[in-house]
Design an enzyme around this catalytic site. Sequence first.
Site, PDB file in Angstrom:
ATOM      1  N   CYS A   1      43.043 -39.623 -10.963  1.00 53.36           N
ATOM      2  CA  CYS A   1      43.216 -40.423 -12.021  1.00 53.36           C
ATOM      3  C   CYS A   1      44.482 -41.130 -12.077  1.00 53.36           C
ATOM      4  O   CYS A   1      45.700 -40.521 -11.694  1.00 53.36           O
ATOM      5  CB  CYS A   1      43.120 -39.388 -13.194  1.00 53.36           C
ATOM      6  SG  CYS A   1      43.422 -40.412 -14.790  1.00 53.36           S
TER       7      CYS A   1
ATOM      8  N   LYS B   1      32.731 -36.275 -18.878  1.00 55.42           N
ATOM      9  CA  LYS B   1      34.054 -36.767 -19.022  1.00 55.42           C
ATOM     10  C   LYS B   1      35.124 -35.797 -18.356  1.00 55.42           C
ATOM     11  O   LYS B   1      34.797 -34.708 -18.582  1.00 55.42           O
ATOM     12  CB  LYS B   1      34.552 -37.092 -20.426  1.00 55.42           C
ATOM     13  CG  LYS B   1      35.911 -37.686 -20.692  1.00 55.42           C
ATOM     14  CD  LYS B   1      35.839 -39.176 -20.297  1.00 55.42           C
ATOM     15  CE  LYS B   1      37.049 -40.136 -20.539  1.00 55.42           C
ATOM     16  NZ  LYS B   1      37.852 -39.780 -19.560  1.00 55.42           N
TER      17      LYS B   1
END
Length: 305
Positions: free
Chosen positions: A121, A43
């Site tokens: 992101c 992650k």
Amino acid sequence: MLVSKINNTDINYCIYNASGVRCSTKNELNKLNISKSGIVLSKSCTINSRQGNSLPRYWDNNLLSINSSGLPNLGFDFYNEYKCINKPYFISLSGMKYDDNFYMLNNLNNHINGIELNLSCPNIKGHSQTGYDFNQTENFLRKASEILDDKKSDFVFGIKLPPYFDEHHFNKIAEIINNSKVNSITCINSLGNGLVIDSESESCLIKPKNGFGGIGGSVIKPIALANVHKFYSLTKCSIIGCGGIKTGNDAFQHILCGASAVQVGTTFYQEDTECFNRIGDELKEIMINKNYKTIDNFKGNLKYL
């Protein structure tokens, strides 16, 4: 049949997980470790652990997914200490500040085979995507390249990019990458910011950012393919295809556009690790029918009309 290479790192299977889902906890990483996935990718992590955005923050159907997770993770130390026995282990880094990324790069453990710097992101409130600021990206990659200069030749210095659409933007970011030590590019992160609405309730389907989130799934595949092929043409980096990979044919098309490997996100969330077996079997069937013995036989060989 599905062996490949990212930079100088050999992988036995050219399909693996995208950073985002089912790769946060020790149990999830262990499950990836014993799965067919060619790499274990963590992650995206920050220095300290994060809970992420409010729930509900994910929704999907057969066509698309939308998420605004906000980087929930267990923190850099956890992912830096984790060891993968059966295959290469890469860490995705997404510091809340530039200096956070430099700290993590300076403190990588020697057993880490590669990193994927997340420049894309779209789900952090108050933070823009680094990949759309070319000056910041250039300065950031210059400093990161200096930090990673002494890494072994098979270390994968990867970045994950947002989708680009304009010819000038492709050329500019490729020039920046070519002047850095980056040797792997993941194309693409989700399309931010999208909005998915339920007509019956007349409301958004996720809570954070008033329903705005990153769009993934099959709907983004044409954009992902365009980015894969562009950066394959403009750089000497290994290209990792990500976006809309649901079937073996999707993986075949990404490789045809120049991908050395592919990452699976939305479908991995929906099917868990079994998706790697199924997609790989479907890809091998296509290759057998076309008399391709390795992915290098067709990688990057997209024909033009």
